[in-house]
Design a protein around this motif. Sequence first.
Motif, PDB file in Angstrom:
ATOM      1  N   THR A 146     -21.306 -27.993  38.490  1.00  0.00           N
ATOM      2  CA  THR A 146     -21.473 -26.576  38.776  1.00  0.00           C
ATOM      3  C   THR A 146     -22.911 -26.321  39.194  1.00  0.00           C
ATOM      4  O   THR A 146     -23.805 -27.118  38.912  1.00  0.00           O
ATOM      5  CB  THR A 146     -21.140 -25.709  37.543  1.00  0.00           C
ATOM      6  OG1 THR A 146     -22.114 -25.937  36.519  1.00  0.00           O
ATOM      7  CG2 THR A 146     -19.756 -26.015  37.004  1.00  0.00           C
ATOM      8  N   THR A 179     -21.050 -19.784  35.812  1.00  0.00           N
ATOM      9  CA  THR A 179     -21.216 -21.113  35.213  1.00  0.00           C
ATOM     10  C   THR A 179     -22.680 -21.569  35.166  1.00  0.00           C
ATOM     11  O   THR A 179     -22.957 -22.731  34.920  1.00  0.00           O
ATOM     12  CB  THR A 179     -20.394 -22.158  35.981  1.00  0.00           C
ATOM     13  OG1 THR A 179     -20.782 -22.156  37.362  1.00  0.00           O
ATOM     14  CG2 THR A 179     -18.906 -21.877  35.869  1.00  0.00           C
ATOM     15  N   LEU A 185     -21.172 -22.778  29.205  1.00  0.00           N
ATOM     16  CA  LEU A 185     -20.336 -23.889  29.667  1.00  0.00           C
ATOM     17  C   LEU A 185     -19.926 -24.801  28.521  1.00  0.00           C
ATOM     18  O   LEU A 185     -18.761 -25.167  28.376  1.00  0.00           O
ATOM     19  CB  LEU A 185     -21.107 -24.714  30.697  1.00  0.00           C
ATOM     20  CG  LEU A 185     -21.000 -24.349  32.170  1.00  0.00           C
ATOM     21  CD1 LEU A 185     -21.878 -25.279  32.989  1.00  0.00           C
ATOM     22  CD2 LEU A 185     -19.573 -24.394  32.649  1.00  0.00           C
TER      23      LEU A 185
END
Length: 269
Positions: A146, A179, A185
């Motif tokens: 991410t 994210t 996360l």
Amino acid sequence: MPEFDSRGTFQKAANEYTKIQDAFPEVIRDPLLADMAVKEGDRILDLPCGTGDAIVRAAKLAGPTGHALAIDISPSMIEEAKESAEAAGVKNIQFVVENMDEAQFDAAAYDIVVSANGPFFASDLKAFLVKMWGAVKPGGKLVLMTLGRNFLTPISGVFLDLAQNKTEDLRISIPWRVTEDILFLRTLLEEVTNKQRVKITHRDVVMDYKTADGGWNLLMGTAFRGYTLEMSAQNQAEIEAEMKEWMQTNRVFSATCSFNNIVVTKDDA
């Protein structure tokens, strides 16, 4: 821009996106393959697969006894991926055009389930991760990448300022913000994976694009391309010219990107 148009954005950006993968393999592909650590015979799921830069190489490593399922919402991205596979002589990949929220695949069927810079496009991030984790075999792994808090800085901020100043009522919707937070996360993945160990590695990468044209092409090969879908052709041309002038005047020919690479291994049954 109330809702990010993933399909429209990456249909337009496919060609530039491929060029970015070729020019900067150390940014996405190489770290992703290192985390995947593909073995002969592995079954791999990649969603969304983009232009296939990583999955084609992964499938080749898995060999004729392995198999890959590669899914993306953009037909143009899938076409680029198919061409890459054909050029590499890789035949053990099934390509599917499908929305990531609606994609279908077998549960507990894959040694490696991977999603690079895509989870944040899901309409329900937790539900998407639950589905992806469910596809991992016992002893297999979930591999994610991410974006971090820096995404093409400083040119991304300059672009967004110009876009909003030039285009009336242009709303900024940035899907990857969900994210960016590492604690969020980790906590979400621990919940989804029932407290499996979550390994997160943060990286900051400098991308040298060398020219103003290169900087513009870099922006247009990413999700920032989506904002141009909301503009008139005249505004697009004006912003492109102003961006290039800004880069030339300020001698800014590189951008910083940060990434979070994540690996979660599922306990053996």
